[in-house]
Design a protein around this motif. Structure first.
Motif, PDB file in Angstrom:
ATOM      1  N   GLY A 168      31.514  22.714 -25.895  1.00  0.00           N
ATOM      2  CA  GLY A 168      30.980  23.268 -24.661  1.00  0.00           C
ATOM      3  C   GLY A 168      31.411  24.690 -24.395  1.00  0.00           C
ATOM      4  N   GLY A 169      32.327  25.214 -25.237  1.00  0.00           N
ATOM      5  CA  GLY A 169      32.748  26.600 -25.091  1.00  0.00           C
ATOM      6  C   GLY A 169      33.652  26.835 -23.896  1.00  0.00           C
ATOM      7  N   ALA A 170      33.806  28.108 -23.513  1.00  0.00           N
ATOM      8  CA  ALA A 170      34.751  28.510 -22.469  1.00  0.00           C
ATOM      9  C   ALA A 170      34.513  27.786 -21.144  1.00  0.00           C
ATOM     10  CB  ALA A 170      34.688  30.017 -22.266  1.00  0.00           C
ATOM     11  N   GLY A 171      33.276  27.515 -20.817  1.00  0.00           N
ATOM     12  CA  GLY A 171      32.982  26.842 -19.555  1.00  0.00           C
ATOM     13  C   GLY A 171      33.599  25.463 -19.456  1.00  0.00           C
ATOM     14  N   ALA A 172      33.810  24.810 -20.610  1.00  0.00           N
ATOM     15  CA  ALA A 172      34.373  23.463 -20.623  1.00  0.00           C
ATOM     16  C   ALA A 172      35.857  23.448 -20.295  1.00  0.00           C
ATOM     17  CB  ALA A 172      34.136  22.820 -21.990  1.00  0.00           C
ATOM     18  N   LEU A 173      36.486  24.620 -20.253  1.00  0.00           N
ATOM     19  CA  LEU A 173      37.902  24.680 -19.915  1.00  0.00           C
ATOM     20  C   LEU A 173      38.153  24.330 -18.459  1.00  0.00           C
ATOM     21  CD1 LEU A 173      38.902  27.957 -21.799  1.00  0.00           C
ATOM     22  CD2 LEU A 173      39.511  25.611 -22.439  1.00  0.00           C
ATOM     23  N   VAL A 174      37.193  24.615 -17.606  1.00  0.00           N
ATOM     24  CA  VAL A 174      37.373  24.387 -16.172  1.00  0.00           C
ATOM     25  C   VAL A 174      36.347  23.423 -15.586  1.00  0.00           C
ATOM     26  CG1 VAL A 174      38.481  26.609 -15.776  1.00  0.00           C
ATOM     27  CG2 VAL A 174      35.997  26.459 -15.650  1.00  0.00           C
ATOM     28  N   ARG A 175      35.418  22.980 -16.392  1.00  0.00           N
ATOM     29  CA  ARG A 175      34.365  22.099 -15.891  1.00  0.00           C
ATOM     30  C   ARG A 175      34.115  21.002 -16.919  1.00  0.00           C
ATOM     31  NH1 ARG A 175      31.112  25.750 -15.288  1.00  0.00           N
ATOM     32  NH2 ARG A 175      29.891  25.541 -17.194  1.00  0.00           N
ATOM     33  N   SER A 176      34.049  19.764 -16.469  1.00  0.00           N
ATOM     34  CA  SER A 176      33.851  18.642 -17.373  1.00  0.00           C
ATOM     35  C   SER A 176      32.557  18.801 -18.169  1.00  0.00           C
ATOM     36  CB  SER A 176      33.795  17.328 -16.571  1.00  0.00           C
ATOM     37  OG  SER A 176      33.500  16.244 -17.415  1.00  0.00           O
ATOM     38  N   SER A 177      32.686  18.613 -19.482  1.00  0.00           N
ATOM     39  CA  SER A 177      31.492  18.685 -20.347  1.00  0.00           C
ATOM     40  C   SER A 177      31.614  17.669 -21.468  1.00  0.00           C
ATOM     41  CB  SER A 177      31.352  20.098 -20.928  1.00  0.00           C
ATOM     42  OG  SER A 177      32.517  20.443 -21.659  1.00  0.00           O
ATOM     43  N   GLU A 178      32.149  16.489 -21.107  1.00  0.00           N
ATOM     44  CA  GLU A 178      32.426  15.474 -22.115  1.00  0.00           C
ATOM     45  C   GLU A 178      31.171  14.997 -22.860  1.00  0.00           C
ATOM     46  OE1 GLU A 178      34.329  16.065 -19.700  1.00  0.00           O
ATOM     47  OE2 GLU A 178      36.363  15.789 -20.440  1.00  0.00           O
ATOM     48  N   ASP A 179      29.992  15.207 -22.249  1.00  0.00           N
ATOM     49  CA  ASP A 179      28.769  14.781 -22.924  1.00  0.00           C
ATOM     50  C   ASP A 179      28.512  15.592 -24.193  1.00  0.00           C
ATOM     51  OD1 ASP A 179      28.420  16.916 -21.009  1.00  0.00           O
ATOM     52  OD2 ASP A 179      26.282  16.835 -21.431  1.00  0.00           O
ATOM     53  N   LEU A 180      29.118  16.769 -24.277  1.00  0.00           N
ATOM     54  CA  LEU A 180      28.887  17.635 -25.436  1.00  0.00           C
ATOM     55  C   LEU A 180      29.712  17.232 -26.643  1.00  0.00           C
ATOM     56  CD1 LEU A 180      28.809  21.077 -23.580  1.00  0.00           C
ATOM     57  CD2 LEU A 180      26.873  19.717 -24.379  1.00  0.00           C
ATOM     58  N   GLU A 181      30.613  16.258 -26.477  1.00  0.00           N
ATOM     59  CA  GLU A 181      31.460  15.861 -27.598  1.00  0.00           C
ATOM     60  C   GLU A 181      30.732  14.943 -28.580  1.00  0.00           C
ATOM     61  OE1 GLU A 181      33.964  11.951 -26.354  1.00  0.00           O
ATOM     62  OE2 GLU A 181      34.548  13.786 -25.314  1.00  0.00           O
ATOM     63  N   ASP A 182      29.553  14.486 -28.225  1.00  0.00           N
ATOM     64  CA  ASP A 182      28.862  13.486 -29.038  1.00  0.00           C
ATOM     65  C   ASP A 182      28.007  14.076 -30.150  1.00  0.00           C
ATOM     66  OD1 ASP A 182      29.943  11.373 -27.601  1.00  0.00           O
ATOM     67  OD2 ASP A 182      28.299  11.341 -26.144  1.00  0.00           O
ATOM     68  N   ARG A 183      28.018  15.395 -30.317  1.00  0.00           N
ATOM     69  CA  ARG A 183      27.174  16.040 -31.313  1.00  0.00           C
ATOM     70  C   ARG A 183      28.014  16.560 -32.486  1.00  0.00           C
ATOM     71  NH1 ARG A 183      22.160  17.870 -29.835  1.00  0.00           N
ATOM     72  NH2 ARG A 183      22.517  19.834 -30.950  1.00  0.00           N
ATOM     73  N   ALA A 184      28.014  15.798 -33.571  1.00  0.00           N
ATOM     74  CA  ALA A 184      28.771  16.201 -34.761  1.00  0.00           C
ATOM     75  C   ALA A 184      28.256  17.523 -35.314  1.00  0.00           C
ATOM     76  CB  ALA A 184      28.674  15.110 -35.827  1.00  0.00           C
ATOM     77  N   GLU A 185      26.974  17.752 -35.191  1.00  0.00           N
ATOM     78  CA  GLU A 185      26.392  18.987 -35.729  1.00  0.00           C
ATOM     79  C   GLU A 185      26.912  20.226 -34.997  1.00  0.00           C
ATOM     80  OE1 GLU A 185      23.096  17.080 -33.106  1.00  0.00           O
ATOM     81  OE2 GLU A 185      24.807  16.460 -34.359  1.00  0.00           O
ATOM     82  N   ASP A 186      27.265  20.060 -33.716  1.00  0.00           N
ATOM     83  CA  ASP A 186      27.825  21.193 -32.968  1.00  0.00           C
ATOM     84  C   ASP A 186      29.219  21.553 -33.492  1.00  0.00           C
ATOM     85  OD1 ASP A 186      25.555  21.212 -31.474  1.00  0.00           O
ATOM     86  OD2 ASP A 186      26.470  20.528 -29.605  1.00  0.00           O
ATOM     87  N   GLY A 187      29.984  20.535 -33.863  1.00  0.00           N
ATOM     88  CA  GLY A 187      31.293  20.795 -34.451  1.00  0.00           C
ATOM     89  C   GLY A 187      31.168  21.525 -35.776  1.00  0.00           C
ATOM     90  N   ALA A 188      30.223  21.089 -36.599  1.00  0.00           N
ATOM     91  CA  ALA A 188      29.981  21.745 -37.882  1.00  0.00           C
ATOM     92  C   ALA A 188      29.513  23.185 -37.680  1.00  0.00           C
ATOM     93  CB  ALA A 188      28.953  20.949 -38.686  1.00  0.00           C
ATOM     94  N   GLU A 189      28.676  23.397 -36.666  1.00  0.00           N
ATOM     95  CA  GLU A 189      28.182  24.741 -36.382  1.00  0.00           C
ATOM     96  C   GLU A 189      29.309  25.662 -35.925  1.00  0.00           C
ATOM     97  OE1 GLU A 189      25.871  28.067 -35.881  1.00  0.00           O
ATOM     98  OE2 GLU A 189      25.464  26.223 -36.999  1.00  0.00           O
ATOM     99  N   ALA A 190      30.260  25.129 -35.154  1.00  0.00           N
ATOM    100  CA  ALA A 190      31.395  25.929 -34.701  1.00  0.00           C
ATOM    101  C   ALA A 190      32.224  26.412 -35.893  1.00  0.00           C
ATOM    102  CB  ALA A 190      32.272  25.115 -33.753  1.00  0.00           C
ATOM    103  N   ILE A 191      32.353  25.573 -36.890  1.00  0.00           N
ATOM    104  CA  ILE A 191      33.081  25.943 -38.108  1.00  0.00           C
ATOM    105  C   ILE A 191      32.316  27.020 -38.876  1.00  0.00           C
ATOM    106  CG2 ILE A 191      33.851  25.090 -40.360  1.00  0.00           C
ATOM    107  CD1 ILE A 191      35.626  24.233 -38.016  1.00  0.00           C
TER     108      ILE A 191
END
Length: 305
Positions: free
Chosen positions: A105-128
């Motif tokens: 969820g990026g910087a915004g997730a530091l102060v705001r809940s964004s737990e729904d974004l943890e379910d995307r494995a492809e986003d983790g791969a893209e971050a790498i």
């Protein structure tokens, strides 16, 4: 990737029998219960000591040879990784890109809940991929339950790129397995508030990250004894700490220590070597570079001359 639809069996999701009457406790009883449960974090760290030590060595070796350290997680785990990464530059004067925290969820997730974004494995791969992780880097995946797709996707992508990988989870390996070079399991048991892994799991994770980053920096020579000789002198408090460090290690007066700090352009390590060697700032800087910034090694070299 394994499907983790049923998570009720995971240690981090179980009900703690010691806190079943949590809503009926007095405030003092509640505090005592938390204290008793939090004591388990120490045992968990002790049980993982060999894995933690191995991870420290792998991280230090990677950084020594031009690699970077990445923490990646979601929710509390991600915030803890970002926190540890953010504290490395002021503590050890490292460039911001050396240790990086990645949160779903990026910087915004530091102060705001964004737990729904943890379910995307492809986003983790893209971050790498975005950070161009390569074979000199180390990626530490942090996920209390061990199941977070964002983290697992990132770890898989990092391995495919040849990076070393470390996993931190608070469930036993027989509940959730993953393919990492160092598998750190911090088993603190069920939470006082069932499933709230910002509690014991979060505490023990912070403890582990403290060990990994500080341990690696010690191995890299960014510490002399137990002093922060690579501290970034960016405010009044840190300048005072720098002057006191120079005083303590040299027996100089405060005025002389302050003068030495200024002559070294506020580099504590350089100031100390200038004092011990009698060399000027430029020569001392070259000597430190020769010994890869290791103050103790540079000082020993001076003594042997």
């Amino acid at each position: 990737m394994k499907n983790f639809e049923s998570r009720g069996h995971l240690l981090t999701e179980q009900v703690n029998p010691n806190s079943e009457d949590l809503d009926r406790l007095t405030s003092l009883e509640l505090v005592d219960l938390f204290n008793q449960e939090d004591a388990k974090t120490l045992s968990a760290i002790a049980a993982a000591r060999f894995e933690l030590a191995k991870a420290v060595e792998i991280i230090a070796e990677a950084l020594r040879h031009g690699g970077r350290l990445f923490y990646i997680g979601a929710g509390t785990s991600g915030r803890l990784g970002v926190l540890d990464a953010a504290e490395c530059p002021p503590t050890f004067c490292t460039p911001p890109e050396l240790v990086q925290g990645i949160i779903a969820g990026g910087a915004g997730a530091l102060v705001r809940s964004s737990e729904d974004l943890e379910d995307r494995a492809e986003d983790g791969a893209e971050a790498i991929a975005q950070r161009q992780v390569h074979d000199l880097d180390v990626v530490v995946g942090i996920t209390a339950g061990g199941t977070t797709p964002f983290v697992r996707g990132a770890i898989a992508a990092a391995k495919a790129r040849g990076a070393k990988t470390v996993g931190i989870a608070c469930v036993p390996a027989d509940q959730v397995r993953w393919d990492v070079d160092v598998d750190i399991r911090l088993l603190v048991g069920a939470e006082v508030l069932a499933g709230s892994t910002r509690l014991k799991a979060g505490t023990v994770t912070k403890m582990a990250l403290n060990i990994l980053s500080t341990g690696a920096m010690v191995r890299l020579g960014k510490v002399y004894g137990n002093r922060m000789v690579d501290v970034a002198v960016t405010n009044t408090k840190l300048r005072d700490r720098a002057v006191r460090t120079i005083q303590d290690l040299t027996d100089l007066s405060r005025d002389r220590a302050s003068e030495l700090l200024e002559n070294s352009k506020k580099r504590v390590k350089l100031a100390l070597l200038m004092h011990w060697s009698g060399l000027d700032a430029e020569e001392s800087s070259r000597l430190l570079t020769k010994y890869q910034g290791n103050l103790r090694a540079a000082r020993e070299a001076v003594k042997q001359k």
